[in-house]
Motif scaffolding. Structure first.
Motif, PDB file in Angstrom:
ATOM      1  N   GLU A   1     -12.479  31.643-174.894  1.00 47.14           N
ATOM      2  CA  GLU A   1     -12.366  32.931-174.200  1.00 47.14           C
ATOM      3  C   GLU A   1     -11.207  32.945-173.212  1.00 47.14           C
ATOM      4  O   GLU A   1     -10.594  33.982-172.969  1.00 47.14           O
ATOM      5  CB  GLU A   1     -13.677  33.257-173.467  1.00 47.14           C
ATOM      6  N   GLN A   2     -10.908  31.801-172.641  1.00 45.35           N
ATOM      7  CA  GLN A   2      -9.869  31.732-171.613  1.00 45.35           C
ATOM      8  C   GLN A   2      -8.455  31.667-172.205  1.00 45.35           C
ATOM      9  O   GLN A   2      -7.470  31.771-171.469  1.00 45.35           O
ATOM     10  CB  GLN A   2     -10.100  30.502-170.719  1.00 45.35           C
ATOM     11  N   THR A   3      -8.356  31.493-173.509  1.00 45.97           N
ATOM     12  CA  THR A   3      -7.051  31.344-174.147  1.00 45.97           C
ATOM     13  C   THR A   3      -6.586  32.684-174.708  1.00 45.97           C
ATOM     14  O   THR A   3      -7.346  33.380-175.378  1.00 45.97           O
ATOM     15  CB  THR A   3      -7.130  30.311-175.293  1.00 45.97           C
ATOM     16  N   THR A   4      -5.341  33.038-174.430  1.00 45.77           N
ATOM     17  CA  THR A   4      -4.793  34.296-174.946  1.00 45.77           C
ATOM     18  C   THR A   4      -3.854  34.031-176.120  1.00 45.77           C
ATOM     19  O   THR A   4      -3.308  32.924-176.264  1.00 45.77           O
ATOM     20  CB  THR A   4      -4.011  35.044-173.852  1.00 45.77           C
ATOM     21  N   VAL A   5      -3.667  35.058-176.914  1.00 51.74           N
ATOM     22  CA  VAL A   5      -2.723  34.973-178.027  1.00 51.74           C
ATOM     23  C   VAL A   5      -1.321  34.686-177.497  1.00 51.74           C
ATOM     24  O   VAL A   5      -0.566  33.895-178.077  1.00 51.74           O
ATOM     25  CB  VAL A   5      -2.749  36.275-178.855  1.00 51.74           C
ATOM     26  N   GLU A   6      -0.977  35.303-176.381  1.00 50.30           N
ATOM     27  CA  GLU A   6       0.347  35.069-175.796  1.00 50.30           C
ATOM     28  C   GLU A   6       0.547  33.590-175.468  1.00 50.30           C
ATOM     29  O   GLU A   6       1.615  33.025-175.746  1.00 50.30           O
ATOM     30  CB  GLU A   6       0.509  35.909-174.527  1.00 50.30           C
ATOM     31  N   GLU A   7      -0.478  32.954-174.891  1.00 50.70           N
ATOM     32  CA  GLU A   7      -0.370  31.522-174.565  1.00 50.70           C
ATOM     33  C   GLU A   7      -0.172  30.686-175.819  1.00 50.70           C
ATOM     34  O   GLU A   7       0.620  29.735-175.820  1.00 50.70           O
ATOM     35  CB  GLU A   7      -1.638  31.050-173.857  1.00 50.70           C
ATOM     36  N   ILE A   8      -0.941  31.009-176.848  1.00 50.01           N
ATOM     37  CA  ILE A   8      -0.844  30.242-178.088  1.00 50.01           C
ATOM     38  C   ILE A   8       0.575  30.326-178.642  1.00 50.01           C
ATOM     39  O   ILE A   8       1.202  29.309-178.955  1.00 50.01           O
ATOM     40  CB  ILE A   8      -1.853  30.762-179.128  1.00 50.01           C
ATOM     41  N   ALA A   9       1.080  31.549-178.759  1.00 51.37           N
ATOM     42  CA  ALA A   9       2.412  31.743-179.330  1.00 51.37           C
ATOM     43  C   ALA A   9       3.488  31.086-178.471  1.00 51.37           C
ATOM     44  O   ALA A   9       4.377  30.392-178.982  1.00 51.37           O
ATOM     45  CB  ALA A   9       2.684  33.235-179.487  1.00 51.37           C
ATOM     46  N   ARG A  10       3.381  31.294-177.162  1.00 54.38           N
ATOM     47  CA  ARG A  10       4.391  30.754-176.254  1.00 54.38           C
ATOM     48  C   ARG A  10       4.430  29.221-176.295  1.00 54.38           C
ATOM     49  O   ARG A  10       5.500  28.616-176.167  1.00 54.38           O
ATOM     50  CB  ARG A  10       4.119  31.246-174.830  1.00 54.38           C
TER      51      ARG A  10
ATOM     52  N   THR B   1       4.721  37.391-183.878  1.00 53.56           N
ATOM     53  CA  THR B   1       4.706  36.386-184.941  1.00 53.56           C
ATOM     54  C   THR B   1       3.289  35.892-185.196  1.00 53.56           C
ATOM     55  O   THR B   1       2.873  35.726-186.343  1.00 53.56           O
ATOM     56  CB  THR B   1       5.629  35.208-184.586  1.00 53.56           C
ATOM     57  N   PHE B   2       2.529  35.671-184.120  1.00 49.16           N
ATOM     58  CA  PHE B   2       1.129  35.254-184.270  1.00 49.16           C
ATOM     59  C   PHE B   2       0.384  36.220-185.178  1.00 49.16           C
ATOM     60  O   PHE B   2      -0.322  35.809-186.104  1.00 49.16           O
ATOM     61  CB  PHE B   2       0.448  35.179-182.903  1.00 49.16           C
ATOM     62  N   PHE B   3       0.540  37.510-184.926  1.00 44.84           N
ATOM     63  CA  PHE B   3      -0.217  38.508-185.677  1.00 44.84           C
ATOM     64  C   PHE B   3       0.280  38.691-187.112  1.00 44.84           C
ATOM     65  O   PHE B   3      -0.384  39.336-187.915  1.00 44.84           O
ATOM     66  CB  PHE B   3      -0.231  39.839-184.920  1.00 44.84           C
ATOM     67  N   ARG B   4       1.398  38.098-187.433  1.00 47.86           N
ATOM     68  CA  ARG B   4       1.825  38.081-188.835  1.00 47.86           C
ATOM     69  C   ARG B   4       0.993  37.073-189.631  1.00 47.86           C
ATOM     70  O   ARG B   4       0.876  37.195-190.850  1.00 47.86           O
ATOM     71  CB  ARG B   4       3.302  37.718-188.948  1.00 47.86           C
ATOM     72  N   TYR B   5       0.449  36.097-188.933  1.00 48.19           N
ATOM     73  CA  TYR B   5      -0.336  35.061-189.599  1.00 48.19           C
ATOM     74  C   TYR B   5      -1.843  35.260-189.449  1.00 48.19           C
ATOM     75  O   TYR B   5      -2.612  34.915-190.354  1.00 48.19           O
ATOM     76  CB  TYR B   5       0.045  33.677-189.044  1.00 48.19           C
ATOM     77  N   PHE B   6      -2.263  35.767-188.307  1.00 45.39           N
ATOM     78  CA  PHE B   6      -3.689  35.856-188.008  1.00 45.39           C
ATOM     79  C   PHE B   6      -4.024  37.238-187.449  1.00 45.39           C
ATOM     80  O   PHE B   6      -3.305  37.761-186.609  1.00 45.39           O
ATOM     81  CB  PHE B   6      -4.087  34.792-186.980  1.00 45.39           C
ATOM     82  N   ALA B   7      -5.152  37.782-187.892  1.00 44.64           N
ATOM     83  CA  ALA B   7      -5.571  39.110-187.420  1.00 44.64           C
ATOM     84  C   ALA B   7      -5.943  39.080-185.946  1.00 44.64           C
ATOM     85  O   ALA B   7      -5.721  40.045-185.215  1.00 44.64           O
ATOM     86  CB  ALA B   7      -6.742  39.611-188.248  1.00 44.64           C
ATOM     87  N   ASP B   8      -6.530  37.981-185.505  1.00 45.10           N
ATOM     88  CA  ASP B   8      -6.892  37.810-184.101  1.00 45.10           C
ATOM     89  C   ASP B   8      -7.071  36.322-183.832  1.00 45.10           C
ATOM     90  O   ASP B   8      -6.923  35.499-184.746  1.00 45.10           O
ATOM     91  CB  ASP B   8      -8.162  38.601-183.740  1.00 45.10           C
ATOM     92  N   LYS B   9      -7.387  35.974-182.611  1.00 45.69           N
ATOM     93  CA  LYS B   9      -7.425  34.548-182.280  1.00 45.69           C
ATOM     94  C   LYS B   9      -8.619  33.826-182.906  1.00 45.69           C
ATOM     95  O   LYS B   9      -8.593  32.610-183.053  1.00 45.69           O
ATOM     96  CB  LYS B   9      -7.381  34.334-180.763  1.00 45.69           C
ATOM     97  N   ARG B  10      -9.657  34.555-183.323  1.00 42.04           N
ATOM     98  CA  ARG B  10     -10.763  33.911-184.044  1.00 42.04           C
ATOM     99  C   ARG B  10     -10.322  33.407-185.409  1.00 42.04           C
ATOM    100  O   ARG B  10     -10.820  32.384-185.897  1.00 42.04           O
ATOM    101  CB  ARG B  10     -11.917  34.907-184.260  1.00 42.04           C
ATOM    102  N   GLU B  11      -9.417  34.162-186.042  1.00 43.55           N
ATOM    103  CA  GLU B  11      -9.038  33.828-187.416  1.00 43.55           C
ATOM    104  C   GLU B  11      -8.278  32.520-187.518  1.00 43.55           C
ATOM    105  O   GLU B  11      -8.164  31.946-188.603  1.00 43.55           O
ATOM    106  CB  GLU B  11      -8.238  34.975-188.041  1.00 43.55           C
ATOM    107  N   VAL B  12      -7.760  32.026-186.398  1.00 42.98           N
ATOM    108  CA  VAL B  12      -7.162  30.693-186.392  1.00 42.98           C
ATOM    109  C   VAL B  12      -8.196  29.673-186.862  1.00 42.98           C
ATOM    110  O   VAL B  12      -7.878  28.704-187.549  1.00 42.98           O
ATOM    111  CB  VAL B  12      -6.668  30.337-184.978  1.00 42.98           C
ATOM    112  N   LEU B  13      -9.454  29.904-186.508  1.00 42.84           N
ATOM    113  CA  LEU B  13     -10.538  28.983-186.857  1.00 42.84           C
ATOM    114  C   LEU B  13     -11.157  29.279-188.214  1.00 42.84           C
ATOM    115  O   LEU B  13     -11.771  28.409-188.818  1.00 42.84           O
ATOM    116  CB  LEU B  13     -11.634  29.052-185.785  1.00 42.84           C
ATOM    117  N   PHE B  14     -11.019  30.509-188.705  1.00 40.59           N
ATOM    118  CA  PHE B  14     -11.762  30.919-189.890  1.00 40.59           C
ATOM    119  C   PHE B  14     -10.913  31.333-191.085  1.00 40.59           C
ATOM    120  O   PHE B  14     -11.465  31.530-192.164  1.00 40.59           O
ATOM    121  CB  PHE B  14     -12.697  32.082-189.522  1.00 40.59           C
TER     122      PHE B  14
END
Length: 198
Positions: A26-35, A43-56
């Motif tokens: 919950e504390q992690t943002t998409v911006e942090e992941i990409a950065r 670019t993140f959203f070209r690969y994943f619909a949201d941050k949950r989809e990284v796991l699924f």
């Protein structure tokens, strides 16, 4: 300009999991992941619909592996033999070098009720797809559902053991053992049913 780099999806996946483990999902943002890997949110959203989809998001690949196993079973195979084939085929999806990733992923899911719910939905969707594949091979509807649900239960039990601390056996070996336990249970039940009601 957005960079479309080879391997960006995998870099984002690895970075996301590291952040989820370190500071919480919950504390992690998409911006942090990409950065963290020098990319942008876009670019993140070209690969994943949201941050949950990284796991699924590999779910479709896992389902395809199960269905390939069902279809690879001999024409005369019984429903649970088709399930055994599906489990053996899908085990290749989890080589030993993926065990640590799977352990970390599961720890993130276990800590978040919404992710646990998503994981249960994934297994239910998998069971439904397997049941449909069994029916397409001529298995009666009820038997197909029972076999598919049994198969996903065996997978879940074996997977939990495979990611346990200190476990060294392959997923295929553990699945084989769990299937043996299921066979022993059903043999005992068949004997009791043959005796009829008390």
């Amino acid at each position: 300009m957005v960079r479309w780099e080879p391997g960006a999806g995998e870099r984002l996946r690895v970075a996301a999991l590291e952040l989820y483990v370190r500071q919480g999902f919950e504390q992690t943002t998409v911006e942090e992941i990409a950065r963290s890997v020098g990319l942008t949110e876009r670019t993140f959203f070209r690969y994943f619909a949201d941050k949950r989809e990284v796991l699924f998001d590999p779910q479709n690949l896992l389902q395809e592996a199960f269905l390939a196993g069902v279809n690879a079973a001999p024409p005369t195979a019984a429903p649970l033999e088709m399930i055994a084939s599906a489990l053996a085929t899908s085990a290749a999806f989890f080589p030993d070098d993926r065990r640590n990733w799977s352990r970390q992923r599961q720890s993130v899911i276990a800590a978040n009720p919404a992710l646990k719910e998503r994981e249960l939905l994934k297994l239910a969707t998998l069971a439904a797809a397997i049941a449909e594949a069994l029916r397409a091979r001529g298995v009666a509807a009820q038997a197909a559902t029972l076999a598919a649900e049994s198969g996903t239960t065996v997978f879940g039990v074996a997977f939990t053991q495979w990611i346990a601390d200190g476990e060294q056996r392959s997923l295929a070996a553990i699945e084989h053992e769990v299937l043996g336990e299921l066979a022993a249970l059903t043999t005992g039940l068949a004997t009791a049913l043959d005796r009829g009601p008390a």
